[in-house]
Scaffold this motif. Structure first.
Motif, PDB file in Angstrom:
ATOM      1  N   SER A  45     -29.105  65.256 -44.562  1.00 41.83           N
ATOM      2  CA  SER A  45     -29.081  64.477 -45.791  1.00 41.83           C
ATOM      3  C   SER A  45     -28.816  65.390 -46.994  1.00 41.83           C
ATOM      4  O   SER A  45     -29.391  66.465 -47.102  1.00 41.83           O
ATOM      5  N   SER A  50     -21.132  62.026 -47.869  1.00 44.65           N
ATOM      6  CA  SER A  50     -20.679  60.794 -48.529  1.00 44.65           C
ATOM      7  C   SER A  50     -19.784  61.127 -49.715  1.00 44.65           C
ATOM      8  O   SER A  50     -18.776  60.460 -49.931  1.00 44.65           O
ATOM      9  N   GLN A  89     -22.781  51.464 -44.915  1.00 37.78           N
ATOM     10  CA  GLN A  89     -23.986  51.269 -44.098  1.00 37.78           C
ATOM     11  C   GLN A  89     -24.518  49.844 -44.226  1.00 37.78           C
ATOM     12  O   GLN A  89     -24.838  49.190 -43.252  1.00 37.78           O
ATOM     13  N   ASP A 169     -18.929  54.968 -43.650  1.00 38.19           N
ATOM     14  CA  ASP A 169     -20.069  55.724 -44.176  1.00 38.19           C
ATOM     15  C   ASP A 169     -21.353  55.270 -43.477  1.00 38.19           C
ATOM     16  O   ASP A 169     -21.866  54.202 -43.790  1.00 38.19           O
ATOM     17  N   GLU A 170     -21.836  56.041 -42.537  1.00 42.62           N
ATOM     18  CA  GLU A 170     -23.042  55.719 -41.760  1.00 42.62           C
ATOM     19  C   GLU A 170     -23.033  54.251 -41.308  1.00 42.62           C
ATOM     20  O   GLU A 170     -23.983  53.509 -41.580  1.00 42.62           O
ATOM     21  N   SER A 173     -26.218  52.851 -39.183  1.00 39.94           N
ATOM     22  CA  SER A 173     -27.612  53.161 -39.547  1.00 39.94           C
ATOM     23  C   SER A 173     -28.545  51.963 -39.516  1.00 39.94           C
ATOM     24  O   SER A 173     -29.723  52.113 -39.260  1.00 39.94           O
ATOM     25  N   ARG A 180     -26.566  50.228 -31.707  1.00 40.11           N
ATOM     26  CA  ARG A 180     -25.883  51.426 -32.206  1.00 40.11           C
ATOM     27  C   ARG A 180     -24.930  51.956 -31.156  1.00 40.11           C
ATOM     28  O   ARG A 180     -23.787  52.261 -31.437  1.00 40.11           O
ATOM     29  N   THR A 202     -21.859  60.678 -40.631  1.00 39.86           N
ATOM     30  CA  THR A 202     -23.158  60.432 -39.992  1.00 39.86           C
ATOM     31  C   THR A 202     -24.040  61.684 -40.088  1.00 39.86           C
ATOM     32  O   THR A 202     -23.540  62.794 -40.214  1.00 39.86           O
ATOM     33  N   HIS A 203     -25.371  61.463 -40.039  1.00 35.10           N
ATOM     34  CA  HIS A 203     -26.257  62.627 -39.952  1.00 35.10           C
ATOM     35  C   HIS A 203     -26.744  62.762 -38.520  1.00 35.10           C
ATOM     36  O   HIS A 203     -27.533  63.641 -38.202  1.00 35.10           O
ATOM     37  N   ASP A 204     -26.253  61.856 -37.636  1.00 38.75           N
ATOM     38  CA  ASP A 204     -26.737  61.809 -36.256  1.00 38.75           C
ATOM     39  C   ASP A 204     -25.753  62.566 -35.359  1.00 38.75           C
ATOM     40  O   ASP A 204     -24.637  62.104 -35.106  1.00 38.75           O
ATOM     41  N   GLU A 207     -24.310  60.806 -32.273  1.00 41.32           N
ATOM     42  CA  GLU A 207     -23.311  59.810 -32.637  1.00 41.32           C
ATOM     43  C   GLU A 207     -21.962  60.494 -32.912  1.00 41.32           C
ATOM     44  O   GLU A 207     -20.934  60.076 -32.389  1.00 41.32           O
TER      45      GLU A 207
END
Ligand code: ATP
Length: 364
Positions: A45, A50, A89, A169-170, A173, A180, A202-204, A207
């Motif tokens: 994050s 983004s 998102q 963008d995500e 989420s 998902r 993504t921050h995952d 994914e």
């Protein structure tokens, strides 16, 4: 359509008037998204994912640097004129409109020479709906759809204008774990079918690894590493990247190199001839351990989890930077659950050594 980002930098003014320097959200970002590929922007994050996406879309102006779509310099073009499809998102559907009306909306707003005849608009909307498999739901309102279905409507709405570039963008989420998984496979399928150059934020890490052709790992606005997911997993350039990719995460030990040998505590765990003597971090992927009663690394056994094909052994070692050490081995190996210690030898290609000071990789 390839997307070329040249030295993109975004500095936001600082809200605290006493501080002159702005907030550097993205710094000197240079990267080309190859034509027709799906690229994942990945990082924790606040690392500037983004902001990078919004600069590509035109929603945010770059402080410096250039953006090209193909050979066209789009740096100063408004978002409407860039030909991008954006999916956020929160699906941002119009609640009072039906699914069909939501998908049609961007086409109805086209002006002048871009305006389409009504039949063509409907045909395009139906095609987009078919592509994301919601053609049975066109008469429903958004609140009569599941989260996954709403996200598909948002994707259809982004696709209906036949964008040159798709920006996500995500997008997953807000979905539960099962959806998902399903939706990310859908996104991959849609992207492959349409061949649209896509950037996915993504921050995952799981994914990003699972659906991207390439990933860009970012930290504090700066690109750390770019490559195919497996290539980055197998060859992280620094400790940050090594720790960011992989579930379960990489095990990191404090260690040192002495006379061509890699030490964790008193134990010489690997030959690293040619590496100069210094303190290091030793990263070992969970699959990098082999049970071996004569192995050089000793850990204190604390638990065993059987996961069908594999067994996960949880142990501790005073030099580990994580509270526990987790190894994954094939369940054909029998582990004595009553033993106090477990001994390992290491697979050299699953062991990464990093300078303890710079955290950069040391190759051996
Ligand atoms: P997340 O996953 O949490 O959305 P991110 O990687 O997408 O994070 P950005 O939203 O791009 O990160 O933000 C990058 C940095 O820029 C952060 O430090 C953020 O606080 C800062 N930032 C973003 N927008 C603004 C703004 N409008 N004004 C000032 N600072 C901003």
């Amino acid at each position: 359509m390839k997307v070329e980002l040249q030295n993109l930098t975004k500095i936001f003014p600082n809200r605290n008037k006493k501080i002159k320097e702005g907030v550097v959200a993205v710094s000197d970002f240079t990267f080309t998204v190859p034509d027709g590929k799906l690229v994942g922007l990945l990082g924790p994050s606040g690392c500037g994912k983004s902001t990078t996406l919004y600069m590509i879309s035109g929603l945010q102006q770059a402080t410096s640097g250039k953006i090209f779509f193909g050979d066209e310099d789009v740096t100063d073009l408004s978002p409407e004129n860039r030909g991008v499809g954006l999916v956020f998102q929160n699906y941002a559907l119009y609640p009072h409109l039906t699914v069909m009306q939501n998908i049609l909306f961007p086409l109805q707003n086209l002006k002048g020479k871009d305006k389409l005849p009504k039949e063509e608009m409907i045909q395009r909307a139906e095609e987009a709906a078919r592509l994301v498999q919601i053609d049975e739901l066109l008469d429903r309102k958004p609140n009569e759809l599941s989260g996954g279905q709403q996200q598909r409507v948002a994707i259809a709405r982004a696709l209906v204008k036949m964008p040159r570039v798709l920006l996500l963008d995500e997008p997953l989420s807000n979905l539960d774990a099962r959806l998902r998984l399903q939706t990310r496979e859908e996104i991959r399928r849609i992207q492959k079918e349409t061949g649209i150059t896509t950037v996915f934020v993504t921050h995952d890490q799981e994914e990003a690894m699972s659906i991207s052709d390439m990933i860009v790992v970012m930290k504090l606005g700066v690109i750390q590493q770019v490559g195919e997911p497996q290539e980055i997993y197998d060859n992280p350039i620094n400790l940050f990247v090594a720790k960011f990719l992989g579930t379960p995460p990489i095990n990191v030990f404090r260690g040192c190199v002495q006379n061509g040998k890699l030490y964790i505590g008193e134990e010489a765990v690997l030959d690293v001839a040619g590496v100069e003597d210094k303190p290091v971090y030793v990263g070992i992927r969970p699959e990098g351990f082999t049970l071996d009663e004569n192995g050089p690394l000793t850990c204190k056994l604390s638990g065993i989890e059987v996961m069908g094909r594999d067994v996960s052994i949880i142990s501790t070692n005073e030099n580990s930077t994580n509270p526990s050490v987790r190894s994954i081995i094939n369940s054909d190996n029998k582990v004595d659950a009553t033993a106090e210690t477990v001994k390992y030898s290491l697979k050299p290609h699953k062991v990464f050594v990093f300078d303890a000071e710079t955290e950069e990789r040391i190759y051996f």
